[in-house]
Design a protein around this motif. Structure first.
Motif, short mmCIF file in Angstrom:
data_model
loop_
_atom_site.label_atom_id
_atom_site.label_comp_id
_atom_site.label_asym_id
_atom_site.label_seq_id
_atom_site.Cartn_x
_atom_site.Cartn_y
_atom_site.Cartn_z
N VAL A 162 -13.47 -0.74 2.27
CA VAL A 162 -12.73 -0.33 3.34
C VAL A 162 -11.51 -1.23 3.34
O VAL A 162 -10.43 -0.96 3.15
CB VAL A 162 -13.17 -0.13 4.55
N ALA A 163 -11.60 -2.64 3.24
CA ALA A 163 -10.63 -3.57 3.42
C ALA A 163 -9.75 -3.32 2.09
O ALA A 163 -8.59 -3.61 2.17
CB ALA A 163 -11.52 -4.97 3.57
N PHE A 164 -10.52 -3.27 0.91
CA PHE A 164 -9.71 -3.16 -0.05
C PHE A 164 -8.85 -2.14 -0.44
O PHE A 164 -7.47 -1.99 -0.47
CB PHE A 164 -10.69 -3.28 -1.30
N VAL A 165 -9.43 -0.93 0.09
CA VAL A 165 -8.48 0.27 0.03
C VAL A 165 -7.43 0.13 1.18
O VAL A 165 -6.01 0.61 0.86
CB VAL A 165 -9.18 1.62 0.47
N LYS A 166 -7.64 -0.31 2.34
CA LYS A 166 -6.46 -0.45 3.18
C LYS A 166 -5.12 -1.52 2.57
O LYS A 166 -4.14 -1.21 2.91
CB LYS A 166 -6.96 -1.06 4.49
N GLY A 167 -5.84 -2.57 1.99
CA GLY A 167 -4.83 -3.32 1.28
C GLY A 167 -4.00 -2.86 0.18
O GLY A 167 -2.98 -2.86 0.13
N LEU A 168 -4.56 -1.79 -0.62
CA LEU A 168 -3.98 -0.99 -1.70
C LEU A 168 -2.89 -0.10 -1.13
O LEU A 168 -1.85 -0.21 -1.53
CB LEU A 168 -4.81 -0.41 -2.58
N GLN A 169 -3.18 0.55 -0.10
CA GLN A 169 -2.69 1.40 0.46
C GLN A 169 -1.31 1.19 1.52
O GLN A 169 -0.75 2.04 1.86
CB GLN A 169 -3.35 2.80 1.02
N GLY A 170 -1.51 -0.13 2.10
CA GLY A 170 -0.61 -0.33 3.11
C GLY A 170 -0.85 0.26 4.36
O GLY A 170 -1.81 0.83 4.59
N ASP A 171 -0.02 -0.24 5.41
CA ASP A 171 -0.34 0.11 6.82
C ASP A 171 1.03 1.08 7.43
O ASP A 171 0.90 1.47 8.41
CB ASP A 171 -0.54 -0.76 7.72
N ASP A 172 1.83 1.78 6.52
CA ASP A 172 2.86 2.49 6.96
C ASP A 172 2.22 4.08 7.40
O ASP A 172 1.34 4.62 6.80
CB ASP A 172 4.05 2.67 5.78
N PRO A 173 2.86 4.47 8.35
CA PRO A 173 2.01 5.80 9.01
C PRO A 173 2.50 6.86 8.14
O PRO A 173 1.79 7.96 8.15
CB PRO A 173 2.50 5.84 10.43
N LYS A 174 3.44 7.04 7.29
CA LYS A 174 3.93 7.97 6.42
C LYS A 174 3.85 7.79 4.98
O LYS A 174 3.26 8.86 4.15
CB LYS A 174 5.46 8.46 6.84
N PHE A 175 4.11 6.55 4.51
CA PHE A 175 3.98 6.32 3.18
C PHE A 175 2.98 5.60 2.53
O PHE A 175 2.32 4.93 3.25
CB PHE A 175 5.70 5.67 2.63
N LEU A 176 2.64 5.48 1.32
CA LEU A 176 1.59 4.83 0.76
C LEU A 176 2.33 3.62 -0.10
O LEU A 176 3.23 3.87 -1.03
CB LEU A 176 0.65 5.68 -0.27
N LYS A 177 1.73 2.38 -0.03
CA LYS A 177 2.13 1.50 -0.80
C LYS A 177 1.91 1.54 -2.31
O LYS A 177 2.33 1.59 -3.29
CB LYS A 177 1.62 0.11 -0.18
N SER A 178 0.56 2.02 -2.57
CA SER A 178 -0.10 2.54 -3.67
C SER A 178 -1.41 3.57 -3.43
O SER A 178 -1.58 3.43 -2.09
CB SER A 178 -0.35 1.46 -4.84
N ALA A 179 -2.08 4.09 -4.16
CA ALA A 179 -3.27 5.14 -3.66
C ALA A 179 -4.30 4.50 -4.31
O ALA A 179 -4.60 4.29 -5.77
CB ALA A 179 -2.90 6.45 -4.09
N GLY A 180 -5.15 4.15 -3.35
CA GLY A 180 -6.70 3.95 -4.10
C GLY A 180 -7.61 5.19 -4.36
O GLY A 180 -6.94 6.09 -3.92
N CYS A 181 -8.56 4.83 -4.95
CA CYS A 181 -9.56 6.04 -5.39
C CYS A 181 -10.76 5.53 -5.28
O CYS A 181 -11.27 4.64 -5.95
CB CYS A 181 -9.11 6.53 -6.79
N ALA A 182 -11.59 6.17 -4.68
CA ALA A 182 -13.12 5.89 -4.63
C ALA A 182 -13.93 6.76 -5.79
O ALA A 182 -13.96 7.89 -5.75
CB ALA A 182 -13.71 6.32 -3.53
N LYS A 183 -14.81 5.86 -6.56
CA LYS A 183 -15.18 6.41 -7.80
C LYS A 183 -16.71 5.71 -7.92
O LYS A 183 -16.99 4.59 -7.24
CB LYS A 183 -14.43 6.12 -9.02
N HIS A 184 -17.62 6.27 -8.56
CA HIS A 184 -17.60 7.44 -9.07
C HIS A 184 -18.45 8.62 -8.27
O HIS A 184 -19.51 8.26 -8.15
CB HIS A 184 -18.07 7.56 -10.57
#
Length: 733
Positions: free
Chosen positions: A171-193
């Motif tokens: 959870v912490a890693f994905v939040k760091g990847l995606q950022g905290d902007d309410p509308k836009f993504l900094k980058s997009a994480g992906c839970a696998k597999h």
């Protein structure tokens, strides 16, 4: 006659071209307006696509659509422990090492640094017209499959064997990847597999996992659920294998019923690469590519990493799927692209202006060193062998990975101009008056060739021997990457290669000073036959580009070791159930009944931790109550330390398939020498429920022990040097 035909043909072309131009002029281009809501922009864009254009956007390498101003984009990008396969980038310790830090805040900082670096690289790539694979912002990470069996080659990509730890770190890693902007993504994480996927690698395209419902919801799904509900992860990758007889990429149960309906997932689903093809040609679930494509889209897989979705036009012709279903699926992909800002050039996007100075910056390099320091696990330290003095007269660094840059990087790595080996780190740390010696002494995996190998004998002349052994991603890794294991990426057993064992034993016979063993691996290594010969042992994982400096920092006492094992280290494979058995019985610290070599959560420091005054808010807890626990943690030794305080709950009487003990909370704290800190935990009653045989979380009445320590409960932890654990029994009413 021929000229008349040519004139007629030219006229037809002119009319057709004019109609196309008129059609183009009639396009509603308002989907390019950044002021409109994303949902509206997506609908306006996709509604003007032809069926073939929609289908073209449902494969990872999506081509441009010039008439609609849609650029080409490749969805396949990697950022497991730094941006991978896209040139220069900071290489952090492998994910299993990050798991060993037990530090979600650190995981968040690492992921945030990675995504900032990714944005800078993306801007440069766009300026160069580089839209290729690995140059985008949809990162297929993290891997939150449970490391259920230490033979699994890809276990190094995960945060360990415990669902709670996996969820917290993920959870912490994905939040760091995606950022905290309410509308836009900094980058997009992906839970696998997704889901129930952790080897064997050799069978991953063919096996059918059928865990009981208790194991499914207790072990295999919680991390995915947390990433969806808490981190709002943008992507989920379906696994190669089948689950309950249905390929994961075509599973309505997994992708529709659980992921979207139960958990409320609102992102895109991609297949693993080649998995849609596997639906028909490996798992034999259907007979043709068109059928495989149709059944996967209908189940909920939006994107095909591969080319099987190109058969969707044939599937429509055959009545296997409707254009409306394809429209719904491709629309989700454009929602993600809009949130990333990929559809706009000059948008006032919070992540559009990131300079190249963030790529492999000094701050990122320093962060890589910090993570490596905090990931190192001290497993043994007889007679306080460590830390070493920097003024030691004759130190000897040896072993097949003492001067190996390849060992540092693990799998899914970037390219760094600053790889620091253990030898280089030690050489930079010791005094100029030290007579540092080095010989590799042994080959990594092959039989040592020279029968007159002098390298062990150097230990007879040295005040300390630092021997670096272990594995690399050539030995353990993904099916397609590992080349030395002889078992298609997985380990056959847990032992080091025999030539490395022989070399350590040769050193032990002649050594003058203490023998310090450093183990580089992404998984548990059995130390049977060599542990007793070593005065100190450290697990360094695959420590990233600053690994050598971090190891030296710990060896010479600039930093006290503070990593804790995120996975149990068994004594040997005889303690493990069959590798292809997906039942959790006998696996991990939660269900293992035999005594391992090193327990989950274990890790020593250079100081001594003492726990006192455990207080539990109630002796009788009811459903919907909150449990508050406090404890005093004291550092009574001579070094400043970081410590990981761990809280477990264990049923007094184990019945059925419930875990013997479960990690329910942990906190990483810093303690100056002589200091005491009061640590508190608040546990919701929902977190104390158990999963029954129907896969339901239920309140189970009875007596339980609340146990607090700095390793998992048990006599072995304390015997190896962990703090004396404190416990209190409470009753769930």
């Amino acid at each position: 006659m021929q000229n008349k035909k040519s004139i007629v043909y030219a006229f037809v072309l002119f009319v057709f071209g004019s109609l196309q131009l008129l059609k183009a002029q009639e396009l509603d281009l308002s989907y390019m307006d950044p002021n409109l809501p994303i949902e509206e922009r997506v609908e306006l864009l996709v509604s003007q696509m032809t069926l073939e254009e929609k289908i073209s956007q449902m494969v990872n390498s999506s081509p441009e659509i010039p008439r609609l101003n849609v650029k080409s984009y490749d969805w396949w990008n990697e950022a497991l422990h730094g941006i991978a396969r896209n040139g220069k980038a900071t290489i952090y310790p492998q994910a299993i090492g990050l798991g060993a830090t037990f530090d979600p805040e650190l995981a968040n900082r690492v992921a945030s640094a990675i995504s900032t670096e990714a944005r800078a690289k993306y801007i440069i790539n766009q300026e160069m017209g580089n839209h290729s694979k690995y140059a985008g912002l949809t990162f297929w990470t993290p891997n939150v499959n449970i490391f259920r069996d230490p033979r699994w080659g890809r276990g190094q990509e995960t945060y360990g064997e415990d669902p709670f730890l996996m969820a917290q770190m993920g959870v912490a890693f994905v939040k760091g990847l995606q950022g905290d902007d309410p509308k836009f993504l900094k980058s997009a994480g992906c839970a696998k597999h997704f889901a129930v996927h952790s080897g064997p690698e050799a069978d991953r395209h063919h096996f059918n996992a059928e865990p009981n419902k208790q194991d499914l919801y207790e072990t295999y799904l919680p991390a995915f659920e947390a990433l969806v509900k808490e981190a709002k992860v943008e992507g989920v990758m379906s696994a190669y294998n089948a689950v309950y007889g249905v390929p994961a990429s075509a599973s309505k149960l997994l992708l529709s019923d659980i992921l979207r309906d139960q958990w409320g997932f609102n992102g895109y689903v991609t297949s693993d690469c080649g998995a849609i093809s596997g639906v028909w040609n490996k798992l034999k679930y259907v007979k043709t590519p068109a059928e495989a494509a149709a059944v996967s889209v209908k189940a909920g897989t939006n994107l095909n990493c591969g080319g099987t979705y190109k058969s969707l036009s044939k599937a429509v012709e055959q009545g296997l799927i409707t254009e409306e279903e394809i429209t719904e699926s491709v629309s989700q992909l454009f929602r993600t692209r809009y949130k990333l800002g990929l559809m706009d050039e000059d948008l006032d996007h919070p992540y559009f202006k990131v300079g190249k100075e963030h790529i492999h910056s000094d701050a990122n390099v320093a962060l890589a060193r910090e993570v490596a320091q905090k990931s190192i696990v001290l497993l043994k330290n007889s007679n306080n062998t460590l830390p070493l003095s920097k003024d030691i007269k004759i130190p000897y660094v040896t072993g097949p990975f003492a001067n190996s840059a390849d060992m540092l990087i693990g799998s899914y790595y970037g390219v760094s101009p600053n790889l620091v080996t253990v030898l280089e780190g030690v050489a930079d740390a010791v005094s100029l008056s030290s007579s540092l010696n080095y010989r590799s002494g042994a080959l990594p995996f092959q039989k040592n060739i020279n029968p007159k190998n002098w390298a062990p004998n150097v230990a007879a002349e040295s005040d300390v021997t630092i021997c670096v052994v272990g594995l690399t991603a050539d030995f353990e890794g993904e099916e397609v990457d590992a080349i030395a294991s002889g078992n298609i990426g997985d380990k056959v057993d847990l032992r080091l290669p025999q030539n490395q064992i022989d070399y350590v034993q040769q050193i032990a016979k002649v050594k003058k000073g203490p023998l310090v063993l450093l183990i580089a691996s992404g998984s548990p290594v059995s130390l049977e036959g060599i542990e007793e010969h070593c005065d100190a042992i450290m697990q360094i994982w695959y420590p990233g580009e600053q690994g050598g400096n971090a190891v030296a920092d710990v060896l010479f006492g600039d930093v006290s070791p503070s990593g804790h094992l995120p996975i149990t280290f068994p004594k040997n494979v005889a303690q493990l159930p069959s590798y292809d058995d997906y039942s959790m019985q006998g696996r991990t610290y939660k269900y293992m009944t035999e005594e391992p070599m090193f327990p989950f959560g274990f890790g020593l420091t250079y100081s001594e931790t003492v726990l006192n005054d455990l207080k539990v808010s109630t002796a009788k807890m009811k459903k919907n109550d909150v449990l508050n626990i406090t404890i005093d943690v004291a550092n009574t030794g001579d070094y400043d330390i970081d410590e990981v305080v761990q809280l477990y709950v264990s049923p007094v009487e184990v019945t059925g398939n419930i875990p013997h003990t479960s990690l329910k909370a942990f906190k990483r704290i810093s303690l100056k020498k002589g200091a005491t800190q009061n640590v508190s935990f608040e546990i919701e009653s929902d977190d104390l429920k158990v999963v029954n045989t129907d896969g339901e979380k239920v309140w189970r009445k009875g007596a339980y022990k609340v146990i607090v320590g700095n390793a998992s409960p048990g006599a072995l932890s304390e015997r190896l040097g962990a703090a004396k654990q404190l416990e209190q029994t409470i009753v769930f009413k």
